[in-house]
Design an enzyme around this catalytic site. Structure first.
Site, PDB file in Angstrom:
ATOM      1  N   ASN A  47     -56.745 -20.574 -25.853  1.00 57.32           N
ATOM      2  CA  ASN A  47     -55.619 -20.164 -25.020  1.00 57.32           C
ATOM      3  C   ASN A  47     -56.212 -19.372 -23.864  1.00 57.32           C
ATOM      4  OD1 ASN A  47     -53.348 -19.065 -23.895  1.00 57.32           O
ATOM      5  ND2 ASN A  47     -52.488 -18.282 -25.806  1.00 57.32           N
TER       6      ASN A  47
ATOM      7  N   ARG B  81     -54.056 -24.693 -25.166  1.00 54.85           N
ATOM      8  CA  ARG B  81     -52.690 -24.399 -24.771  1.00 54.85           C
ATOM      9  C   ARG B  81     -52.608 -24.565 -23.255  1.00 54.85           C
ATOM     10  NH1 ARG B  81     -49.853 -18.722 -23.726  1.00 54.85           N
ATOM     11  NH2 ARG B  81     -47.747 -19.501 -23.471  1.00 54.85           N
TER      12      ARG B  81
ATOM     13  N   HIS C  79     -42.633 -21.568 -24.357  1.00 59.68           N
ATOM     14  CA  HIS C  79     -42.736 -21.243 -25.794  1.00 59.68           C
ATOM     15  C   HIS C  79     -42.445 -22.475 -26.653  1.00 59.68           C
ATOM     16  CE1 HIS C  79     -41.486 -16.777 -24.959  1.00 59.68           C
ATOM     17  NE2 HIS C  79     -42.810 -16.878 -24.987  1.00 59.68           N
TER      18      HIS C  79
ATOM     19  N   ARG D  44     -39.594  -8.617 -18.171  1.00 63.12           N
ATOM     20  CA  ARG D  44     -38.866  -9.537 -17.281  1.00 63.12           C
ATOM     21  C   ARG D  44     -37.365  -9.326 -17.414  1.00 63.12           C
ATOM     22  NH1 ARG D  44     -41.959 -14.082 -19.842  1.00 63.12           N
ATOM     23  NH2 ARG D  44     -43.996 -14.059 -18.854  1.00 63.12           N
TER      24      ARG D  44
ATOM     25  N   GLU E  50     -48.381 -20.357 -33.369  1.00 63.21           N
ATOM     26  CA  GLU E  50     -48.628 -21.313 -32.289  1.00 63.21           C
ATOM     27  C   GLU E  50     -50.015 -21.935 -32.391  1.00 63.21           C
ATOM     28  OE1 GLU E  50     -46.821 -18.132 -29.810  1.00 63.21           O
ATOM     29  OE2 GLU E  50     -46.439 -19.771 -28.432  1.00 63.21           O
TER      30      GLU E  50
END
Ligand code: ADP
Length: 402
Positions: A10, A94, A183, A244, A387
């Site tokens: 990743n 990823r 996601h 955010r 993940e």
């Protein structure tokens, strides 16, 4: 010897997270990360899970991703897990943005690299780093399949009604403006794991997945296919997140530019990095916010209430999108750990068949579990996401078929 190992990478702009898994039993052999790449104080942390050994840490200058990956390879080699091993089947990467082009994991070739590059305008922060990671890994093991697993892929099944913004179609298409969602690897994994928890196949169930980490997103999954998700063109849309804002009237941006005299870059930073929980109360860690609420802090309490209000709106919206809901699944750092968030998210929604059992909700654990009362019409579940395992599994499945 059968090659059963998959290295999952990743790659961020200044970091690389990695895990080496053995897909014969889905076990982790090693995990680690390199951060602050390009600085004098880069840091590598490596944990040799397979040998049960102590974590090793190293601080010093690591100039670029190439040097980072070489350092990782050296650490792995110390544990007899070197990247030159014939047991390594593939490297799974990823990749944040696959646009509309990539609906499933894809073995990387020159055309795939070119397409990921073409998508940089819609993912300027992420795709360049992901590309660097792939190219670096290719240089290290040119003979090995490299597989790109896209954050957006699971959401490509969204119908146009959910994926399009109500703006001029030509303008939208010219700039590839649509709702992509992110996601996706987590939403895919968790929705399937939730079906399994219910003793059903993914095709049999409708699930609302609430991925509540520092970034947060909700998705509506009908029969294993995503039909709506809360993040959009970028990960800014939707839920209140750690830093955010999530949803807001787009005119806030015009107002900040015209009246607040802020530049586009300043507004971008405000909404992505200085908003959400941190903007509302100065903290983005839910543990700290809960602690402050317990001490009677009104600002932390309001931040929590705004976070929960938005979350409940999405649960209601996705209930309507799906029509019939079999389960609501909480996942990621907040979803897996913050019992107060789960309780507040579904409080007083018995008329929708939603409730949590206080005792079950308070239990901590690493396994998927139900927290709704046994007679509940809709299952409420905590389903830890994974993940890296999902990327490894998708990579291995693809390479195994070749
Ligand atoms: P990401 O992958 O988006 O960085 P994670 O899924 O790891 O995020 O979630 C990180 C967040 O999870 C933290 O910012 C914190 O708010 C929350 N978190 C982690 N542990 C707990 C806990 N025990 N209780 C409440 N919140 C927690």
């Amino acid at each position: 010897m059968t090659a059963t190992r998959v290295l999952v990478l990743n790659s961020g702009s200044s970091s690389v997270k990695y895990q080496l898994l053995d897909m014969s039993d889905s076990g982790r052999l090693a995990v680690g990360l390199v951060e602050r790449i390009g600085e004098q104080t880069s840091r590598l942390k490596h944990t040799p899970v397979a040998t049960g050994g102590e974590s090793r840490e190293w601080t010093g200058p690591i100039a670029d991703h190439d040097a980072a990956l070489k350092a990782v390879a050296e650490e792995l080699a110390k544990d007899g897990l070197g990247l030159d091993s014939p047991e390594l089947a593939a490297i799974g990467h990823r990749v944040v943005h696959g646009g509309q082009s990539f609906t499933r994991p894809t073995v990387v070739d020159d055309a795939v690299l070119a397409e990921i590059e073409r998508l940089i305008p819609v993912a300027p922060l992420h795709n360049p780093a992901n590309l660097t990671g792939i190219r670096t890994a290719q240089a290290l093991r040119p003979d090995l399949p490299q597989v790109a697993v896209f954050d957006t892929a699971f959401h490509t099944t969204m119908p146009e009604a959910a994926a399009r913004y109500a703006i001029d179609v030509e303008t939208a298409d010219a700039h590839r403006i649509r709702r992509y969602g992110f996601h996706g690897t987590s939403h895919a994994y968790v929705s399937r794991a939730t079906a399994k928890l219910l003793g059903k196949t993914p095709e049999e169930v409708n699930v609302i997945v609430l991925h509540l980490g520092n970034g947060a997103s909700a998705s509506a999954v009908r029969g294993g296919r995503c039909v709506d998700t809360s993040m959009g063109l970028t990960p800014l849309e939707g839920l209140v997140m750690g830093t955010r804002s999530g949803d807001l009237d787009p005119a806030v941006i015009f107002h900040l530019a015209r009246v607040g005299e802020m530049s586009i870059d300043e507004i971008d930073t405000l909404l992505n990095k200085k908003s959400g929980l941190i903007g509302l109360c100065g903290d983005n860690d839910m543990r700290e916010i809960r602690r402050r609420i317990d001490e009677g802090d009104a600002q932390a309490k309001l931040a929590f209430e705004i976070y929960i209000h938005r979350l409940r709106k999405y649960i209601g919206a996705y209930y309507a999108v799906l029509g019939r809901v079999d389960a609501v699944a909480f996942t990621a750092g907040v979803g897996e750990n913050a019992a107060e968030v789960r309780a507040a998210a579904v409080a007083d929604l018995e008329s929708l068949g939603l409730a949590v059992d206080g005792g079950l909700n308070a239990v901590r654990g690493d396994e998927p579990r139900l927290i709704s009362p046994p007679d509940a019409r809709v299952a409420v579940a905590v389903v830890p996401t994974d993940e890296e395992l999902e990327i490894a599994a998708q990579t291995y499945a693809l390479v195994g078929r070749h």
